[in-house]
Design an enzyme around this catalytic site. Sequence first.
Site, PDB file in Angstrom:
ATOM      1  N   ARG A 213      17.034  20.801 -12.569  1.00  0.00           N
ATOM      2  CA  ARG A 213      16.642  21.778 -11.555  1.00  0.00           C
ATOM      3  C   ARG A 213      16.871  21.165 -10.176  1.00  0.00           C
ATOM      4  O   ARG A 213      16.449  20.031  -9.921  1.00  0.00           O
ATOM      5  CB  ARG A 213      15.182  22.193 -11.695  1.00  0.00           C
ATOM      6  CG  ARG A 213      14.881  23.422 -10.821  1.00  0.00           C
ATOM      7  CD  ARG A 213      13.531  24.026 -11.083  1.00  0.00           C
ATOM      8  NE  ARG A 213      13.508  25.417 -10.618  1.00  0.00           N
ATOM      9  CZ  ARG A 213      12.418  26.165 -10.582  1.00  0.00           C
ATOM     10  NH1 ARG A 213      11.254  25.681 -10.974  1.00  0.00           N
ATOM     11  NH2 ARG A 213      12.484  27.417 -10.158  1.00  0.00           N
TER      12      ARG A 213
ATOM     13  N   TYR B  66      10.524  16.657  -4.531  1.00  0.00           N
ATOM     14  CA  TYR B  66       9.979  15.572  -5.327  1.00  0.00           C
ATOM     15  C   TYR B  66      10.997  14.420  -5.403  1.00  0.00           C
ATOM     16  O   TYR B  66      12.054  14.463  -4.785  1.00  0.00           O
ATOM     17  CB  TYR B  66       9.535  16.098  -6.684  1.00  0.00           C
ATOM     18  CG  TYR B  66       8.445  17.144  -6.530  1.00  0.00           C
ATOM     19  CD1 TYR B  66       7.254  16.824  -5.856  1.00  0.00           C
ATOM     20  CD2 TYR B  66       8.603  18.450  -6.974  1.00  0.00           C
ATOM     21  CE1 TYR B  66       6.259  17.780  -5.656  1.00  0.00           C
ATOM     22  CE2 TYR B  66       7.613  19.407  -6.782  1.00  0.00           C
ATOM     23  CZ  TYR B  66       6.443  19.066  -6.121  1.00  0.00           C
ATOM     24  OH  TYR B  66       5.473  20.010  -5.915  1.00  0.00           O
TER      25      TYR B  66
END
Length: 370
Positions: A230, A182
Amino acid sequence: MSQLFSPYFIGSVTLPNRIVIAPMCQYSAVNGEANDWHLMHLGNLAMSGAGLLIIEATAVEPAGRISPADLGLWSDATEGALARVLQAIRQYSAMPIAIQLAHAGRKASTTAPWDGGGLVDAEHGGWPTVAPSALAFMPDDPAPTALDAAGLQRILQAFVSAAQRAHKLGIDAIEIHAAHGYLLHQFLSPLSNQRKDQYGGSLENRMRFPLAVFEAMRAAVPAEMPIGVRISATDWVDAGWDLAQSVAFSQALQACGCAFIHVSSGGLSPLQKIPVGPNYQVPLAASIRAETGLPTIAVGLITEAEDAEAIIADGKADMVGLARGILYDPRWPWRAAAKLGAQVEAPPQYWRCQPREQKALFGDIRFRQR
Protein backbone atom coordinates in the site's frame (compact mmCIF):
# COMPACT_ATOMS: atom_id res chain seq x y z
CA MET A 1 -22.61 -9.26 -16.16
CA SER A 2 -21.32 -6.97 -13.41
CA GLN A 3 -17.57 -6.40 -13.62
CA LEU A 4 -17.43 -5.51 -9.94
CA PHE A 5 -18.77 -8.95 -9.07
CA SER A 6 -16.58 -10.90 -11.47
CA PRO A 7 -13.86 -13.10 -9.94
CA TYR A 8 -10.27 -11.90 -9.73
CA PHE A 9 -6.98 -13.68 -9.09
CA ILE A 10 -4.12 -12.31 -7.01
CA GLY A 11 -1.52 -14.94 -7.69
CA SER A 12 -2.88 -18.18 -6.31
CA VAL A 13 -5.64 -16.45 -4.33
CA THR A 14 -9.10 -16.36 -5.92
CA LEU A 15 -11.34 -13.43 -5.01
CA PRO A 16 -15.06 -14.04 -5.67
CA ASN A 17 -15.45 -10.35 -6.56
CA ARG A 18 -13.45 -7.11 -6.80
CA ILE A 19 -14.52 -5.55 -3.47
CA VAL A 20 -11.69 -5.26 -0.95
CA ILE A 21 -12.16 -4.34 2.71
CA ALA A 22 -9.26 -2.00 3.34
CA PRO A 23 -7.34 -2.24 6.63
CA MET A 24 -8.74 -0.07 9.42
CA CYS A 25 -7.03 0.33 12.80
CA GLN A 26 -9.18 -0.61 15.78
CA TYR A 27 -6.89 0.53 18.62
CA SER A 28 -8.29 -2.28 20.73
CA ALA A 29 -5.47 -4.79 21.28
CA VAL A 30 -3.75 -5.46 24.59
CA ASN A 31 0.03 -5.88 24.36
CA GLY A 32 -0.44 -6.33 20.63
CA GLU A 33 -2.79 -9.27 21.14
CA ALA A 34 -6.10 -9.61 19.30
CA ASN A 35 -9.14 -10.16 21.49
CA ASP A 36 -12.92 -10.56 21.38
CA TRP A 37 -13.35 -7.13 19.78
CA HIS A 38 -11.31 -8.30 16.80
CA LEU A 39 -13.32 -11.51 16.65
CA MET A 40 -16.58 -9.56 16.50
CA HIS A 41 -15.25 -6.88 14.15
CA LEU A 42 -13.49 -9.15 11.66
CA GLY A 43 -16.17 -11.80 11.94
CA ASN A 44 -18.81 -9.24 10.99
CA LEU A 45 -16.82 -8.06 7.98
CA ALA A 46 -16.11 -11.65 6.93
CA MET A 47 -19.88 -12.07 6.46
CA SER A 48 -20.16 -8.99 4.23
CA GLY A 49 -19.81 -10.69 0.85
CA ALA A 50 -16.66 -8.75 -0.09
CA GLY A 51 -13.94 -10.42 -2.11
CA LEU A 52 -11.03 -9.84 0.27
CA LEU A 53 -10.64 -8.75 3.90
CA ILE A 54 -7.38 -7.06 4.90
CA ILE A 55 -6.65 -7.07 8.62
CA GLU A 56 -5.70 -3.70 10.08
CA ALA A 57 -2.15 -2.31 10.26
CA THR A 58 -0.34 -4.88 12.38
CA ALA A 59 2.92 -3.82 13.98
CA VAL A 60 6.00 -5.93 13.37
CA GLU A 61 7.59 -4.83 16.66
CA PRO A 62 6.26 -3.09 19.80
CA ALA A 63 7.96 0.21 18.89
CA GLY A 64 6.23 0.08 15.50
CA ARG A 65 2.74 0.51 16.93
CA ILE A 66 0.82 3.70 16.24
CA SER A 67 -0.65 3.42 19.73
CA PRO A 68 -0.15 1.12 22.73
CA ALA A 69 -3.45 -0.52 21.72
CA ASP A 70 -2.37 -1.49 18.20
CA LEU A 71 -2.51 -5.03 16.91
CA GLY A 72 0.86 -6.77 16.62
CA LEU A 73 2.49 -9.88 15.20
CA TRP A 74 5.93 -10.06 16.79
CA SER A 75 5.72 -12.91 19.34
CA ASP A 76 4.18 -16.27 20.07
CA ALA A 77 1.58 -14.51 22.22
CA THR A 78 0.46 -12.12 19.48
CA GLU A 79 0.46 -14.95 16.96
CA GLY A 80 -1.61 -17.18 19.22
CA ALA A 81 -4.16 -14.48 19.94
CA LEU A 82 -4.69 -13.81 16.24
CA ALA A 83 -4.84 -17.55 15.54
CA ARG A 84 -7.85 -17.85 17.86
CA VAL A 85 -9.69 -15.09 15.98
CA LEU A 86 -8.87 -16.52 12.56
CA GLN A 87 -9.86 -20.03 13.58
CA ALA A 88 -13.30 -18.84 14.67
CA ILE A 89 -13.84 -16.83 11.47
CA ARG A 90 -12.71 -19.67 9.23
CA GLN A 91 -15.45 -21.91 10.63
CA TYR A 92 -18.10 -19.74 9.03
CA SER A 93 -16.50 -17.73 6.22
CA ALA A 94 -14.41 -18.71 3.21
CA MET A 95 -13.54 -15.08 2.40
CA PRO A 96 -9.83 -14.65 1.56
CA ILE A 97 -7.98 -12.82 4.35
CA ALA A 98 -4.86 -10.70 4.04
CA ILE A 99 -2.94 -8.81 6.71
CA GLN A 100 -1.26 -5.42 6.54
CA LEU A 101 2.17 -5.47 8.20
CA ALA A 102 3.43 -2.10 9.37
CA HIS A 103 5.83 0.05 11.35
CA ALA A 104 4.70 3.53 12.38
CA GLY A 105 8.16 5.11 12.64
CA ARG A 106 7.93 8.71 13.82
CA LYS A 107 4.09 8.53 13.99
CA ALA A 108 4.22 5.92 16.78
CA SER A 109 3.45 6.17 20.50
CA THR A 110 0.17 8.09 20.30
CA THR A 111 -3.22 7.72 21.93
CA ALA A 112 -6.24 6.34 20.06
CA PRO A 113 -8.07 8.89 17.89
CA TRP A 114 -11.03 9.01 20.27
CA ASP A 115 -8.58 9.96 23.04
CA GLY A 116 -7.16 12.82 21.01
CA GLY A 117 -4.33 11.11 19.11
CA GLY A 118 -1.67 12.93 21.11
CA LEU A 119 1.75 11.63 22.02
CA VAL A 120 2.04 9.10 24.85
CA ASP A 121 4.98 9.65 27.18
CA ALA A 122 6.97 6.90 28.89
CA GLU A 123 5.06 7.34 32.15
CA HIS A 124 1.85 6.33 30.37
CA GLY A 125 3.23 3.47 28.30
CA GLY A 126 4.82 5.39 25.43
CA TRP A 127 8.26 4.97 23.89
CA PRO A 128 10.87 6.89 21.86
CA THR A 129 10.20 6.85 18.13
CA VAL A 130 12.50 6.16 15.18
CA ALA A 131 12.60 7.43 11.62
CA PRO A 132 14.90 7.78 8.61
CA SER A 133 15.95 11.22 9.86
CA ALA A 134 15.61 13.11 13.14
CA LEU A 135 12.62 15.08 11.84
CA ALA A 136 9.40 15.18 13.86
CA PHE A 137 5.95 14.75 12.30
CA MET A 138 4.48 17.77 14.11
CA PRO A 139 6.54 20.88 14.90
CA ASP A 140 6.14 20.44 18.67
CA ASP A 141 6.86 16.70 18.73
CA PRO A 142 10.20 15.49 20.08
CA ALA A 143 12.52 14.49 17.25
CA PRO A 144 12.68 10.77 16.51
CA THR A 145 15.96 8.89 16.54
CA ALA A 146 17.46 8.46 13.07
CA LEU A 147 17.85 4.76 12.40
CA ASP A 148 21.38 3.40 12.23
CA ALA A 149 22.49 0.24 10.44
CA ALA A 150 21.60 -1.98 13.39
CA GLY A 151 18.15 -0.41 13.68
CA LEU A 152 17.46 -0.88 9.98
CA GLN A 153 18.45 -4.53 10.16
CA ARG A 154 16.31 -5.09 13.26
CA ILE A 155 13.24 -3.66 11.57
CA LEU A 156 13.84 -5.56 8.33
CA GLN A 157 14.07 -8.80 10.30
CA ALA A 158 10.91 -7.86 12.22
CA PHE A 159 9.01 -7.56 8.91
CA VAL A 160 10.42 -10.93 7.82
CA SER A 161 9.45 -12.63 11.08
CA ALA A 162 5.93 -11.18 10.96
CA ALA A 163 5.54 -12.39 7.36
CA GLN A 164 6.56 -15.89 8.41
CA ARG A 165 4.09 -15.81 11.28
CA ALA A 166 1.34 -14.65 8.90
CA HIS A 167 2.07 -17.59 6.62
CA LYS A 168 2.05 -19.97 9.57
CA LEU A 169 -1.40 -18.61 10.53
CA GLY A 170 -2.77 -19.55 7.12
CA ILE A 171 -3.36 -15.95 6.06
CA ASP A 172 -3.84 -15.78 2.30
CA ALA A 173 -1.83 -12.65 1.41
CA ILE A 174 0.29 -9.88 2.90
CA GLU A 175 0.11 -6.14 2.34
CA ILE A 176 3.16 -4.08 3.32
CA HIS A 177 2.22 -0.65 4.66
CA ALA A 178 4.28 1.98 2.85
CA ALA A 179 1.62 4.71 3.00
CA HIS A 180 0.06 7.35 5.24
CA GLY A 181 3.29 8.74 6.63
CA TYR A 182 4.42 5.59 8.42
CA LEU A 183 8.00 4.32 8.43
CA LEU A 184 8.44 2.99 4.89
CA HIS A 185 6.66 6.03 3.47
CA GLN A 186 9.00 8.18 5.59
CA PHE A 187 11.93 6.63 3.74
CA LEU A 188 10.35 7.31 0.37
CA SER A 189 9.48 10.97 0.82
CA PRO A 190 12.17 13.66 0.57
CA LEU A 191 10.20 15.64 3.15
CA SER A 192 10.95 13.11 5.89
CA ASN A 193 14.12 11.46 4.56
CA GLN A 194 17.15 13.75 4.58
CA ARG A 195 19.77 11.08 5.08
CA LYS A 196 23.21 11.48 3.51
CA ASP A 197 23.95 7.75 3.16
CA GLN A 198 22.80 5.13 0.66
CA TYR A 199 19.23 5.37 2.00
CA GLY A 200 18.70 9.07 1.31
CA GLY A 201 18.96 11.71 -1.37
CA SER A 202 18.15 10.29 -4.81
CA LEU A 203 14.94 8.44 -5.58
CA GLU A 204 16.93 5.24 -5.97
CA ASN A 205 18.40 5.67 -2.50
CA ARG A 206 15.09 6.59 -0.85
CA MET A 207 13.49 3.47 -2.31
CA ARG A 208 16.35 1.26 -1.18
CA PHE A 209 15.16 0.31 2.32
CA PRO A 210 11.47 -0.25 1.41
CA LEU A 211 12.58 -2.42 -1.50
CA ALA A 212 14.98 -4.34 0.75
CA VAL A 213 12.11 -5.02 3.16
CA PHE A 214 9.93 -6.26 0.32
CA GLU A 215 12.63 -8.50 -1.12
CA ALA A 216 13.45 -10.01 2.27
CA MET A 217 9.79 -10.75 2.97
CA ARG A 218 9.27 -12.15 -0.52
CA ALA A 219 12.17 -14.56 0.04
CA ALA A 220 10.89 -15.58 3.49
CA VAL A 221 7.49 -17.03 2.52
CA PRO A 222 6.42 -19.40 -0.26
CA ALA A 223 6.00 -17.90 -3.73
CA GLU A 224 2.31 -18.78 -3.79
CA MET A 225 1.61 -16.33 -0.94
CA PRO A 226 1.03 -12.96 -2.63
CA ILE A 227 2.70 -9.87 -1.18
CA GLY A 228 1.45 -6.44 -2.20
CA VAL A 229 2.17 -2.90 -1.06
CA ARG A 230 0.00 0.00 0.00
CA ILE A 231 1.40 3.36 -1.01
CA SER A 232 0.50 7.00 -0.72
CA ALA A 233 0.79 8.05 -4.36
CA THR A 234 1.36 11.68 -3.36
CA ASP A 235 2.09 13.64 -0.20
CA TRP A 236 -0.09 16.49 -1.51
CA VAL A 237 2.81 18.81 -0.59
CA ASP A 238 5.10 20.66 -3.00
CA ALA A 239 8.53 19.00 -3.35
CA GLY A 240 7.26 15.88 -1.60
CA TRP A 241 6.56 12.35 -2.77
CA ASP A 242 4.43 12.42 -5.92
CA LEU A 243 2.78 10.32 -8.60
CA ALA A 244 5.81 10.10 -10.87
CA GLN A 245 7.92 8.72 -8.03
CA SER A 246 5.10 6.35 -7.11
CA VAL A 247 5.10 4.97 -10.64
CA ALA A 248 8.86 4.41 -10.43
CA PHE A 249 8.52 2.71 -7.03
CA SER A 250 5.69 0.51 -8.33
CA GLN A 251 7.81 -0.51 -11.31
CA ALA A 252 10.69 -1.41 -8.99
CA LEU A 253 8.33 -3.44 -6.82
CA GLN A 254 6.95 -5.17 -9.89
CA ALA A 255 10.46 -6.29 -10.81
CA CYS A 256 10.78 -7.80 -7.31
CA GLY A 257 7.57 -9.84 -7.63
CA CYS A 258 4.99 -7.52 -6.11
CA ALA A 259 1.47 -8.96 -6.44
CA PHE A 260 -0.59 -5.76 -6.22
CA ILE A 261 -0.49 -2.03 -5.43
CA HIS A 262 -3.06 -0.52 -3.07
CA VAL A 263 -3.18 3.18 -3.94
CA SER A 264 -3.97 5.76 -1.27
CA SER A 265 -2.41 9.17 -0.61
CA GLY A 266 -1.30 11.66 2.03
CA GLY A 267 -0.55 11.20 5.70
CA LEU A 268 3.11 12.23 5.75
CA SER A 269 2.90 15.95 6.46
CA PRO A 270 0.53 18.25 8.36
CA LEU A 271 1.04 20.68 5.45
CA GLN A 272 -0.86 18.42 3.04
CA LYS A 273 -3.71 19.96 1.04
CA ILE A 274 -5.96 17.13 -0.13
CA PRO A 275 -8.75 17.82 -2.65
CA VAL A 276 -11.18 15.43 -0.95
CA GLY A 277 -14.25 14.39 -2.93
CA PRO A 278 -15.97 11.28 -4.26
CA ASN A 279 -13.46 8.89 -5.89
CA TYR A 280 -10.72 11.52 -5.48
CA GLN A 281 -7.84 9.00 -5.41
CA VAL A 282 -9.02 6.87 -8.33
CA PRO A 283 -6.99 8.82 -10.95
CA LEU A 284 -3.83 8.01 -8.98
CA ALA A 285 -4.62 4.30 -9.10
CA ALA A 286 -5.53 4.54 -12.78
CA SER A 287 -2.19 6.14 -13.64
CA ILE A 288 -0.19 3.52 -11.77
CA ARG A 289 -2.18 0.71 -13.35
CA ALA A 290 -1.68 2.18 -16.83
CA GLU A 291 2.06 2.61 -16.32
CA THR A 292 2.79 -0.75 -14.71
CA GLY A 293 -0.02 -3.19 -15.47
CA LEU A 294 0.16 -4.30 -11.84
CA PRO A 295 -3.08 -5.43 -10.18
CA THR A 296 -4.30 -2.24 -8.53
CA ILE A 297 -6.70 -1.43 -5.70
CA ALA A 298 -8.36 2.00 -5.83
CA VAL A 299 -9.68 3.53 -2.63
CA GLY A 300 -10.98 6.86 -1.36
CA LEU A 301 -14.64 7.85 -0.89
CA ILE A 302 -15.92 5.19 -3.26
CA THR A 303 -19.44 5.01 -1.87
CA GLU A 304 -21.80 4.19 -4.74
CA ALA A 305 -22.17 0.79 -6.39
CA GLU A 306 -22.42 2.38 -9.83
CA ASP A 307 -19.13 4.25 -9.30
CA ALA A 308 -17.36 1.09 -8.16
CA GLU A 309 -18.69 -0.77 -11.20
CA ALA A 310 -17.47 1.97 -13.56
CA ILE A 311 -14.00 2.00 -12.00
CA ILE A 312 -13.59 -1.69 -12.83
CA ALA A 313 -15.40 -1.60 -16.18
CA ASP A 314 -13.39 1.40 -17.39
CA GLY A 315 -10.06 -0.20 -16.44
CA LYS A 316 -9.12 2.39 -13.82
CA ALA A 317 -8.40 -0.31 -11.24
CA ASP A 318 -8.73 -4.05 -10.81
CA MET A 319 -10.30 -3.84 -7.34
CA VAL A 320 -11.99 -1.18 -5.23
CA GLY A 321 -11.26 -0.73 -1.53
CA LEU A 322 -13.86 0.22 1.05
CA ALA A 323 -12.97 1.39 4.56
CA ARG A 324 -15.17 3.83 6.47
CA GLY A 325 -18.07 3.07 4.15
CA ILE A 326 -18.14 -0.62 4.99
CA LEU A 327 -17.81 0.10 8.70
CA TYR A 328 -20.96 2.19 8.36
CA ASP A 329 -22.72 -0.36 6.18
CA PRO A 330 -21.19 -3.84 6.55
CA ARG A 331 -23.69 -5.17 3.99
CA TRP A 332 -22.55 -2.75 1.29
CA PRO A 333 -21.57 -5.64 -1.04
CA TRP A 334 -25.07 -7.11 -0.71
CA ARG A 335 -26.68 -3.77 -1.60
CA ALA A 336 -24.25 -3.25 -4.48
CA ALA A 337 -25.00 -6.71 -5.88
CA ALA A 338 -28.73 -6.03 -5.68
CA LYS A 339 -28.31 -2.71 -7.54
CA LEU A 340 -26.12 -4.22 -10.24
CA GLY A 341 -28.11 -7.41 -10.75
CA ALA A 342 -25.28 -9.55 -9.49
CA GLN A 343 -24.88 -12.36 -6.97
CA VAL A 344 -23.03 -12.30 -3.68
CA GLU A 345 -22.05 -14.92 -1.14
CA ALA A 346 -23.97 -14.94 2.15
CA PRO A 347 -23.94 -17.39 5.05
CA PRO A 348 -26.90 -19.81 5.02
CA GLN A 349 -27.98 -18.53 8.41
CA TYR A 350 -28.89 -15.27 6.63
CA TRP A 351 -30.49 -16.69 3.47
CA ARG A 352 -33.98 -16.02 4.76
CA CYS A 353 -33.36 -12.26 4.50
CA GLN A 354 -32.96 -12.33 0.71
CA PRO A 355 -35.44 -9.73 -0.64
CA ARG A 356 -38.45 -11.13 -2.49
CA GLU A 357 -37.60 -9.11 -5.58
CA GLN A 358 -33.99 -10.39 -5.56
CA LYS A 359 -34.60 -14.11 -5.89
CA ALA A 360 -31.05 -14.90 -7.06
CA LEU A 361 -29.07 -12.40 -4.98
CA PHE A 362 -27.49 -15.13 -2.85
CA GLY A 363 -27.18 -17.56 -5.77
CA ASP A 364 -28.97 -20.86 -6.24
CA ILE A 365 -30.06 -21.31 -2.65
CA ARG A 366 -32.59 -23.74 -1.20
CA PHE A 367 -34.32 -22.64 1.99
CA ARG A 368 -37.37 -24.34 3.41
CA GLN A 369 -38.70 -24.02 6.94
CA ARG A 370 -41.56 -25.88 8.62
